[in-house]
Design a protein around this motif. Sequence first.
Motif, short mmCIF file in Angstrom:
data_model
loop_
_atom_site.label_atom_id
_atom_site.label_comp_id
_atom_site.label_asym_id
_atom_site.label_seq_id
_atom_site.Cartn_x
_atom_site.Cartn_y
_atom_site.Cartn_z
N ARG A 92 89.96 60.88 6.23
CA ARG A 92 88.88 59.99 6.65
C ARG A 92 88.23 60.54 7.91
O ARG A 92 88.91 61.01 8.83
CB ARG A 92 89.43 58.58 6.91
CG ARG A 92 88.34 57.55 7.18
CD ARG A 92 88.93 56.16 7.35
NE ARG A 92 87.89 55.15 7.57
CZ ARG A 92 87.21 54.54 6.60
NH1 ARG A 92 87.50 54.83 5.33
NH2 ARG A 92 86.28 53.65 6.88
N ILE A 93 86.91 60.48 7.95
CA ILE A 93 86.14 61.06 9.04
C ILE A 93 85.23 60.00 9.64
O ILE A 93 84.46 59.34 8.92
CB ILE A 93 85.28 62.25 8.53
CG1 ILE A 93 86.17 63.31 7.87
CG2 ILE A 93 84.45 62.84 9.66
CD1 ILE A 93 85.39 64.32 7.05
N ASP A 94 85.31 59.83 10.94
CA ASP A 94 84.43 58.91 11.67
C ASP A 94 83.86 59.63 12.88
O ASP A 94 84.62 60.20 13.68
CB ASP A 94 85.21 57.67 12.12
CG ASP A 94 85.55 56.75 10.96
OD1 ASP A 94 84.64 56.08 10.44
OD2 ASP A 94 86.74 56.73 10.56
N GLY A 95 82.56 59.62 13.02
CA GLY A 95 81.93 60.23 14.17
C GLY A 95 82.20 61.72 14.29
O GLY A 95 82.27 62.25 15.41
N GLY A 96 82.37 62.37 13.15
CA GLY A 96 82.61 63.81 13.15
C GLY A 96 84.03 64.21 13.43
O GLY A 96 84.35 65.41 13.47
N VAL A 97 84.94 63.24 13.58
CA VAL A 97 86.34 63.49 13.91
C VAL A 97 87.23 62.92 12.82
O VAL A 97 86.92 61.88 12.23
CB VAL A 97 86.68 62.86 15.28
CG1 VAL A 97 88.17 62.98 15.60
CG2 VAL A 97 85.85 63.51 16.38
N ILE A 98 88.34 63.58 12.55
CA ILE A 98 89.31 63.07 11.58
C ILE A 98 89.98 61.83 12.16
O ILE A 98 90.61 61.88 13.22
CB ILE A 98 90.35 64.13 11.24
CG1 ILE A 98 89.69 65.35 10.58
CG2 ILE A 98 91.44 63.55 10.32
CD1 ILE A 98 90.61 66.54 10.38
N SER A 99 89.81 60.71 11.48
CA SER A 99 90.37 59.45 11.99
C SER A 99 91.64 59.03 11.26
O SER A 99 92.41 58.21 11.79
CB SER A 99 89.32 58.33 11.88
OG SER A 99 88.88 58.18 10.54
N ALA A 100 91.86 59.57 10.07
CA ALA A 100 93.09 59.24 9.34
C ALA A 100 93.33 60.29 8.27
O ALA A 100 92.40 60.87 7.72
CB ALA A 100 92.99 57.85 8.70
N VAL A 101 94.62 60.52 8.00
CA VAL A 101 95.04 61.38 6.90
C VAL A 101 96.12 60.61 6.16
O VAL A 101 97.16 60.29 6.73
CB VAL A 101 95.59 62.73 7.39
CG1 VAL A 101 96.04 63.58 6.20
CG2 VAL A 101 94.56 63.48 8.22
N GLY A 102 95.87 60.27 4.90
CA GLY A 102 96.84 59.46 4.17
C GLY A 102 96.34 59.12 2.79
O GLY A 102 95.41 59.74 2.27
N ARG A 103 96.93 58.08 2.21
CA ARG A 103 96.61 57.69 0.84
C ARG A 103 95.56 56.58 0.83
O ARG A 103 95.55 55.70 1.70
CB ARG A 103 97.86 57.17 0.13
CG ARG A 103 98.99 58.20 0.04
CD ARG A 103 98.79 59.13 -1.13
NE ARG A 103 99.97 59.96 -1.39
CZ ARG A 103 100.10 60.74 -2.44
NH1 ARG A 103 99.14 60.80 -3.34
NH2 ARG A 103 101.19 61.47 -2.59
N ASP A 104 94.68 56.61 -0.16
CA ASP A 104 93.75 55.52 -0.46
C ASP A 104 93.00 55.06 0.80
O ASP A 104 93.04 53.89 1.18
CB ASP A 104 94.52 54.34 -1.07
CG ASP A 104 95.27 54.74 -2.33
OD1 ASP A 104 94.71 55.53 -3.12
OD2 ASP A 104 96.41 54.28 -2.51
N LEU A 105 92.28 55.99 1.41
CA LEU A 105 91.60 55.69 2.67
C LEU A 105 90.16 55.23 2.50
O LEU A 105 89.52 54.83 3.47
CB LEU A 105 91.62 56.93 3.57
CG LEU A 105 93.00 57.44 4.00
CD1 LEU A 105 92.85 58.67 4.89
CD2 LEU A 105 93.77 56.35 4.73
#
Length: 456
Positions: free
Chosen positions: A22-35
């Motif tokens: 998951r990417i927010d504001g150009g930064v990775i905000s989460a790495v996981g399942r079903d994001l």
Amino acid sequence: MSTVIANGTVVTAEATFSADVRIDGGVISAVGRDLGGPGDTVIDATGRHVLPGGVDVHTHLAMPSFGTETCDDFSTGHLAAAMGGTTSHIDFCIQPHGASLRSALDLWHAKAAGRALIDYGFHVAVTDPRPEVIDEITTLPELGVTSIKLFLAYRGTLQVDDAALFSCLERARDSGVLTMVHAENGDAIEHLMAGAIRRGETAPKYHALTRPPQLESEATGRAAALAEVLGAPLYVVHVSCRGALERIRDVQSRGAPVTAETCTHYLFFTKDDLDRDGFEGAKWVCSPPFREAADHEALWAALRDGSLSIVSTDHCPFQYGTQKVLGRGDFTRIPNGVPGIEERMMVLHHAGVNGGRITLQQFVSLTATAPARRFGLGGVKGSVTVGSDADLVLWDLTRDHTITAATNHGAIDYSLYEGMHVRGVPVTTLRRGEVIVDGGRLIAAPGTGQFLQRRT
């Protein structure tokens, strides 16, 4: 609005696993399942591996050299890099004689302005080490520059002596700045080159024969010894031979802060390539020159065991048809340098991972994670982790590609890897969460790349 890269296989320097990013504001905000969620932009990565964008810490764009200038600038060079899966690089800013380091940086910033497509930083090559210039090293970190380079070759233009090397190592150490070194014995090389020209030995192959591996090994050992005495961090660029590796391993075994890289081309070619028919060997003229096939396996072994921790390109491209030919009849006038910014990740993946020489995790470390960490970009670039910039490459491990100059994207008129078949290529490249290349098409506009303020 968020972007989610869904259904891919994430690869880090430590592990490979199925996950969304998951990417927010150009930064990775989460790495996981079903994001994914309502309103998100979803990029389907089914069947693809999600890698950190490549970090190339050794390039020469729009650099004056041998009376000409490298043919890729910050527009064409960045396009080639992005097409090959590289999303950031560090270029060498060369101090003109008589200039300050600050003015040299201003010159290189101007070269990149309005042209940059990927993110970039600078090393400063100190070529005129006057006392006031050595003092200026302390000011570099506040300018976002945390590395300098010294040449022990190219007498009369770039080369510095041991006194300057020692003083710069000491001042850099005290300023939190990393010293890089081009390790060849320039004085001995000049003597050998002059003798070859007197004897009428002018063909490209004599470039390699007048720069023997012993002179790289000697200079590597000398620089490493001086750094060890001072406890100063040292980074040896473009290691090409077994002898230099032995010197590096020697000081590493005693805990000296010495690290080193090799470049992609030293894993594939030998000095015999400089002896190709006609003047064709000029395409392979670079410094240090290519060595023997046995050196290839020594370099691969060093990449596996960590003696060498980074693979860069030393992308220093000169067109064969208009620039390399300046040295026809005198190999000492052939512009030194070869291209590789677009091919680096593809050929290293194919020969390394597909060839069973390195793992996919090691590939990620060598091309992205380790260079980012070594050069003050850890936690920002080079990793698929929360908080890092979303510089990502969707890699298709099953797609085939044949490398040719005609299908490459830089300004260079040849490829060292012409006709080489590879399996595994980048298909989508993101820089700070923005798709800049997709399916071989450029999406982003030049001028959107940003300067990287690096940490000590």
